[in-house]
Design a protein around this motif. Structure first.
Motif, mmCIF file in Angstrom:
data_model
loop_
_atom_site.group_PDB
_atom_site.id
_atom_site.type_symbol
_atom_site.label_atom_id
_atom_site.label_comp_id
_atom_site.label_asym_id
_atom_site.label_seq_id
_atom_site.Cartn_x
_atom_site.Cartn_y
_atom_site.Cartn_z
ATOM 1 N N SER A 132 0.854 -1.188 0.000
ATOM 2 C CA SER A 132 0.000 0.000 0.000
ATOM 3 C C SER A 132 0.890 1.238 0.000
ATOM 4 C CB SER A 132 -0.889 0.013 1.251
ATOM 5 O OG SER A 132 -0.071 0.211 2.403
ATOM 6 N N HIS A 133 0.313 2.354 -0.367
ATOM 7 C CA HIS A 133 1.082 3.599 -0.361
ATOM 8 C C HIS A 133 1.590 3.922 1.043
ATOM 9 C CE1 HIS A 133 -0.633 5.253 -4.406
ATOM 10 N NE2 HIS A 133 -0.054 4.095 -4.533
ATOM 11 N N ARG A 145 2.142 11.531 0.727
ATOM 12 C CA ARG A 145 1.948 12.386 -0.453
ATOM 13 C C ARG A 145 3.073 12.180 -1.474
ATOM 14 N NH1 ARG A 145 -0.095 13.840 -4.421
ATOM 15 N NH2 ARG A 145 0.123 15.925 -5.237
ATOM 16 N N GLU A 148 2.445 8.918 -3.308
ATOM 17 C CA GLU A 148 1.366 9.091 -4.292
ATOM 18 C C GLU A 148 1.880 9.811 -5.535
ATOM 19 O OE1 GLU A 148 -1.436 11.128 -1.841
ATOM 20 O OE2 GLU A 148 -2.309 9.264 -1.064
ATOM 21 N N ARG A 149 2.686 10.839 -5.317
ATOM 22 C CA ARG A 149 3.229 11.602 -6.446
ATOM 23 C C ARG A 149 4.199 10.731 -7.251
ATOM 24 N NH1 ARG A 149 5.450 15.548 -3.840
ATOM 25 N NH2 ARG A 149 7.582 14.825 -4.068
ATOM 26 N N ALA A 152 2.277 8.112 -9.259
ATOM 27 C CA ALA A 152 1.582 8.782 -10.359
ATOM 28 C C ALA A 152 2.571 9.200 -11.447
ATOM 29 C CB ALA A 152 0.818 9.993 -9.840
#
Length: 167
Positions: A132-133, A145, A148-149, A152
Motif C-alpha cells: 500500500s502507499h 503524499r 502518491e506523487r 503517479a
C-alpha cells in the motif's frame, strides 16, 4: 557537413570507422557490426535533415547510447539466466517462453529507465510487491503524499512511453 551530404555518403565515409570504434568498446566484431548498423538505422528513421559539422562525434554519441542499451540488455539477460538456474528443472520455461520473458523484461527495463531512483522504487514496491502507499511511505521513510506523487509520475511516464511505442 554540408546540407547535400547524404546519409549514404555518411555511411560510406564513416561506417568502417564506427564499426572499429564499437569493436574497441565491445570487444566483439559481431556485436560491433550490429550496433553500427543500428546506429545508421536510427539515422534513417529521423525526420529532420542531418547537417553535421562533426559527423564522427555525432555517430559516436548515437552509438554510445546503443552500447549502453546493449550492456543493459546483457546484464538483464545474465541476471535472468542466473535466476533460472535456481528454478527446479520441472518449472524451467521452454526456450520460446524464456525468449518471450526476456523480451518482456527488456521492455519493462526500458519503461522504467529514466525514472528517478525513488520514483522507480515506489512504483516497483506498489506494482510488484503489492504494498500500500502507506506501507511504501513507511519503508522508504517519506511522506504518503510523496509516494502518491512518485507512483503517479511513474504511471504517467510509462503511459507516455507506451503511447510513443504505438505510433
Amino acid at each position: 557537413m554540408p546540407p547535400d551530404h547524404s546519409l549514404h555518403t555518411l555511411y560510406s565515409d564513416h561506417h568502417s570507422w564506427l564499426k572499429a570504434w564499437l569493436r574497441g568498446k565491445l570487444g566483439n566484431a559481431a556485436d560491433a557490426a550490429d550496433l553500427a548498423q543500428d546506429t545508421f538505422m536510427r539515422l534513417l528513421q529521423r525526420q529532420e535533415q542531418l547537417q553535421l559539422n562533426t559527423p564522427r562525434a555525432f555517430l559516436r554519441t548515437v552509438a554510445r547510447g546503443l552500447v549502453i542499451d546493449h550492456w543493459r540488455r546483457e546484464e538483464l539477460h545474465r541476471a535472468y539466466l542466473e535466476a533460472l538456474a535456481h528454478v527446479p528443472e520441472a518449472l524451467v520455461p521452454s526456450v520460446e517462453s524464456r525468449e518471450l520473458l526476456l523480451e518482456l523484461l527488456e521492455r519493462l527495463a526500458r519503461l522504467l529507465d529514466g525514472l528517478k531512483p525513488k520514483v522507480r522504487q515506489a512504483f516497483l514496491l506498489a506494482q510488484c510487491d503489492g504494498l500500500s502507499h502507506k506501507a511504501i511511505a513507511e519503508q522508504m521513510g517519506i511522506s504518503l503524499r510523496s509516494v502518491e506523487r512518485y507512483v503517479a509520475d511513474a504511471l504517467y511516464h510509462c503511459y507516455l512511453l507506451r503511447y510513443e511505442d504505438e505510433r
